[in-house]
Design an enzyme around this catalytic site. Structure first.
Site, PDB file in Angstrom:
ATOM      1  N   HIS A 105       7.954  -7.634  -3.681  1.00  0.00           N
ATOM      2  CA  HIS A 105       6.702  -8.043  -4.321  1.00  0.00           C
ATOM      3  C   HIS A 105       6.909  -9.330  -5.118  1.00  0.00           C
ATOM      4  CE1 HIS A 105       4.267  -4.409  -3.510  1.00  0.00           C
ATOM      5  NE2 HIS A 105       5.438  -3.798  -3.497  1.00  0.00           N
ATOM      6  N   SER A 155     -18.177  -2.053 -28.361  1.00  0.00           N
ATOM      7  CA  SER A 155     -17.157  -1.317 -29.103  1.00  0.00           C
ATOM      8  C   SER A 155     -16.443  -2.194 -30.112  1.00  0.00           C
ATOM      9  CB  SER A 155     -16.120  -0.749 -28.119  1.00  0.00           C
ATOM     10  OG  SER A 155     -15.430  -1.809 -27.486  1.00  0.00           O
ATOM     11  N   LYS A 207      -7.060  -8.918 -18.393  1.00  0.00           N
ATOM     12  CA  LYS A 207      -7.325  -9.084 -19.815  1.00  0.00           C
ATOM     13  C   LYS A 207      -7.174 -10.530 -20.276  1.00  0.00           C
ATOM     14  CE  LYS A 207      -7.832  -6.132 -22.500  1.00  0.00           C
ATOM     15  NZ  LYS A 207      -9.030  -5.487 -23.093  1.00  0.00           N
ATOM     16  N   GLY A 255     -14.419  -4.447 -28.984  1.00  0.00           N
ATOM     17  CA  GLY A 255     -13.278  -4.895 -28.208  1.00  0.00           C
ATOM     18  C   GLY A 255     -13.576  -6.143 -27.408  1.00  0.00           C
ATOM     19  N   VAL A 256     -12.529  -6.698 -26.830  1.00  0.00           N
ATOM     20  CA  VAL A 256     -12.647  -7.941 -26.079  1.00  0.00           C
ATOM     21  C   VAL A 256     -13.560  -7.756 -24.863  1.00  0.00           C
ATOM     22  CG1 VAL A 256     -11.377  -9.729 -24.824  1.00  0.00           C
ATOM     23  CG2 VAL A 256     -10.329  -8.626 -26.806  1.00  0.00           C
ATOM     24  N   ASP A 257     -13.324  -6.707 -24.092  1.00  0.00           N
ATOM     25  CA  ASP A 257     -13.996  -6.557 -22.805  1.00  0.00           C
ATOM     26  C   ASP A 257     -15.510  -6.419 -22.938  1.00  0.00           C
ATOM     27  OD1 ASP A 257     -11.405  -6.575 -21.878  1.00  0.00           O
ATOM     28  OD2 ASP A 257     -11.274  -4.392 -21.735  1.00  0.00           O
ATOM     29  N   SER A 293     -17.380  -7.092 -25.509  1.00  0.00           N
ATOM     30  CA  SER A 293     -17.957  -8.242 -26.209  1.00  0.00           C
ATOM     31  C   SER A 293     -18.143  -9.425 -25.278  1.00  0.00           C
ATOM     32  CB  SER A 293     -17.058  -8.641 -27.385  1.00  0.00           C
ATOM     33  OG  SER A 293     -16.901  -7.583 -28.295  1.00  0.00           O
ATOM     34  N   CYS A 309       5.215  -6.258   1.544  1.00  0.00           N
ATOM     35  CA  CYS A 309       5.588  -4.837   1.562  1.00  0.00           C
ATOM     36  C   CYS A 309       4.895  -4.130   2.732  1.00  0.00           C
ATOM     37  CB  CYS A 309       5.268  -4.183   0.221  1.00  0.00           C
ATOM     38  SG  CYS A 309       6.121  -2.603  -0.030  1.00  0.00           S
ATOM     39  N   TYR A 310       3.905  -3.270   2.472  1.00  0.00           N
ATOM     40  CA  TYR A 310       3.179  -2.615   3.552  1.00  0.00           C
ATOM     41  C   TYR A 310       2.573  -3.650   4.492  1.00  0.00           C
ATOM     42  CZ  TYR A 310      -0.155   0.537   5.881  1.00  0.00           C
ATOM     43  OH  TYR A 310      -0.868   1.250   6.816  1.00  0.00           O
ATOM     44  N   GLY A 354       0.827  -1.205   0.000  1.00  0.00           N
ATOM     45  CA  GLY A 354       0.000   0.000   0.000  1.00  0.00           C
ATOM     46  C   GLY A 354       0.855   1.245   0.000  1.00  0.00           C
ATOM     47  N   GLU A 377       4.635 -11.028  -6.521  1.00  0.00           N
ATOM     48  CA  GLU A 377       3.583 -11.164  -7.528  1.00  0.00           C
ATOM     49  C   GLU A 377       3.963 -10.591  -8.895  1.00  0.00           C
ATOM     50  OE1 GLU A 377       2.574  -7.298  -5.281  1.00  0.00           O
ATOM     51  OE2 GLU A 377       3.538  -9.228  -4.893  1.00  0.00           O
TER      52      GLU A 377
END
Length: 508
Positions: free
Chosen positions: A167, A221, A364, A223-225, A227, A80-81, A53, A169
């Site tokens: 981190h 649009s 994504k 686009g992938v998202d 759709s 981290c935080y 954070g 990740e």
């Protein structure tokens, strides 16, 4: 179903942690830092991860977690935080770092640790901190340090609480996924039997329950998202979904026709609305990128309100918002605004329709996988990301129809040459940016004073981080020569070689 709870302390990487957990086929649930112990206990997690954070644990009013978290009897990993918070809660000391560490940093192991089992003694990891753990809590020991003596990892003697100053990740950390895997499987005892198919069943059920007999309108649009969001909601409520394709005049060359053609096989009810004159009129003279996005977002809702009135009662607005949109827009408490997205940052405070965003916790690549699972055509699923505000955020400075046409022509050439070289489908995102900068050039025997075009190509897994693509010089050469020769108004082409961070993928 086995759960791992991730406590969000406002880190830009919180959902990336969740994604890494899901990649290991373990269900992850993200809860806010102020979630009570009872809410966490309801989920019966096998383990808890406390994220990083932007705060300092020593600041008044800094983010803190329910102290009862440490009485749940499950393994806890602080990152981290999260490590500094664990230190403070358990009686250790956190001090302002004399030497802040940002970026890739070498660390060296100290003794044995379940997290570093069978790993090298020296690793390079991504650090991003100003404060540091000055003294570990009672019952804890140091398991890794940097060359400057900064504590990089710690754990309690019982092997149930772990802290990492770095981190794990992010892709920049060597063996980061291995470290998380060992926490999840060796320490928490996870089996790894969850998959995205399970998520689909839960999402469909949730959509049906939330929407009830309401009607939903969706902005498509191409686009992938958007759709995939539409296909998912259509699976849940069928004819209660009405789709509208708003042509804001900010799409790529011939894209409006291609978008409408692509939905023929999806069984969606789609209406085409040409609102390009309205959008371009409102954007005239606007150069500030945040104002552009907010104008587009506001007009988008206005057009939807008007169209919804024509089709009868509509209760919900479906958007293809995904997690990188949310976190970059600073929509989570504790997160920092990078830029507002048209999906989440341009909405009016009082909107006639309720928002439905079933993909807002996905990345994504997860959205692409989801699309394949529910039958969205490959032509849509494999499409490169395209921003909701379209070319408005790639046409820097004032937006005019002639400048947009110039950008469209150049962008078409860039895409064509990447496809000819067999590179287009191997690149996460590639596009052109028209700059409001003029330079002197020579064409034939004449002097020119035209605008500059930047080429941008990046590879990424999740849009949270990205690296610029090393396009072969011969491809760049033919692209630049064609653009300067075939597109009026451009006499110089440059290449953006900046990764994310420190830059964002889009220029605005």
């Amino acid at each position: 179903m086995e759960n791992i709870v991730i406590i969000d302390c406002g880190s830009q990487f919180t959902q990336l942690i969740a994604r890494r957990v899901r990649e290991l086929h373990i269900h992850s649930v993200v809860l806010s830092w102020d979630a009570p112990r009872s809410r966490i206990a309801e989920l019966a997690p096998l383990g808890v991860i406390v994220s990083g954070g932007p705060d300092s644990v020593n600041e008044p009013g800094a983010i803190a977690v329910d102290r009862g978290l440490f009485d749940l009897g499950v393994p806890i990993l602080g990152i981290c935080y999260g490590m500094q918070l664990m230190t403070k809660v358990r009686g250790g000391t956190v001090a302002s770092g004399e030497r802040p560490e940002y970026g890739v940093t070498p660390i060296e192991r100290r003794g044995e640790s379940a997290l570093f089992k069978d790993l090298a003694d020296n690793l390079e990891v991504l650090m991003s901190h100003g404060d540091r753990v000055a003294a570990v809590p009672p019952g804890f020991r140091v398991t890794a340090e940097t060359a400057h003596g900064v504590i990089a990892a710690m754990e309690d003697e019982e092997g149930r609480c772990f802290g990492l100053q770095f981190h794990p990740e992010v892709v920049h950390t060597q063996q980061g996924t291995r470290i998380l895997r060992q926490f999840l499987f060796e320490v928490c005892g996870c089996r790894g039997d969850w998959n995205l198919g399970d998520w689909i069943e839960d999402a469909v059920a949730d959509i049906r329950e939330r929407v009830g007999d309401g009607r939903v309108v969706c902005g498509l649009s191409g686009g992938v998202d958007s759709s995939v969001a539409a296909a998912l909601v259509h699976r849940a409520i069928g004819p209660q979904l009405e789709c509208i394709f708003v042509d804001h005049g900010l799409m790529r060359l011939n894209e409006a026709c291609q978008v409408m053609d692509s939905y023929n096989g999806l069984g969606l009810s789609v209406r085409h609305v040409d609102a390009s004159e309205l959008f371009l009129g409102k954007l005239a003279g606007v150069t500030d990128p945040e104002k552009k996005r907010r104008i587009i977002g506001g007009l988008f809702i206005e057009v939807f309100d008007a169209e919804a009135a024509k089709v009868g009662r509509v209760d919900w607005l479906l958007q293809g918002t995904i997690y990188p949109d949310v976190i970059e827009s600073g929509s989570k408490k504790g997160s920092v605004l990078i830029k507002s997205h048209h999906n989440v940052g341009g909405l009016p405070e009082k909107m006639k329709l309720r928002l439905l965003e079933p993909l807002r916790d996905l990345f994504k690549d997860e959205v692409r996988e989801l699309g394949r699972l529910i039958g969205v055509p490959d032509a849509i699923v494999n499409r490169q990301p395209f921003p909701g505000p379209g070319l408005a955020v790639r046409c820097l400075g004032e937006i005019t129809r002639p400048r947009l046409d110039t950008l469209r022509a150049a962008d078409a050439i860039f895409r064509e040459e990447l496809q000819r070289a067999g590179l287009y489908e191997k690149i996460w995102q590639s596009f052109c940016v028209l700059l409001p900068v003029r330079t002197v050039g020579v064409m034939g025997d004449g002097r020119t004073y035209n605008e500059v075009l930047a080429l941008r190509a990046v590879n990424s897994q999740d849009a949270m981080t990205a690296d610029w693509v090393r396009i072969p010089p011969e491809v760049l050469d033919v692209t630049a020569r064609r653009i300067c020769n075939e597109v009026r108004g451009i006499n110089r082409v440059v290449l953006d070689v900046t990764s994310k961070p420190p830059a964002t993928i889009e220029w605005e």
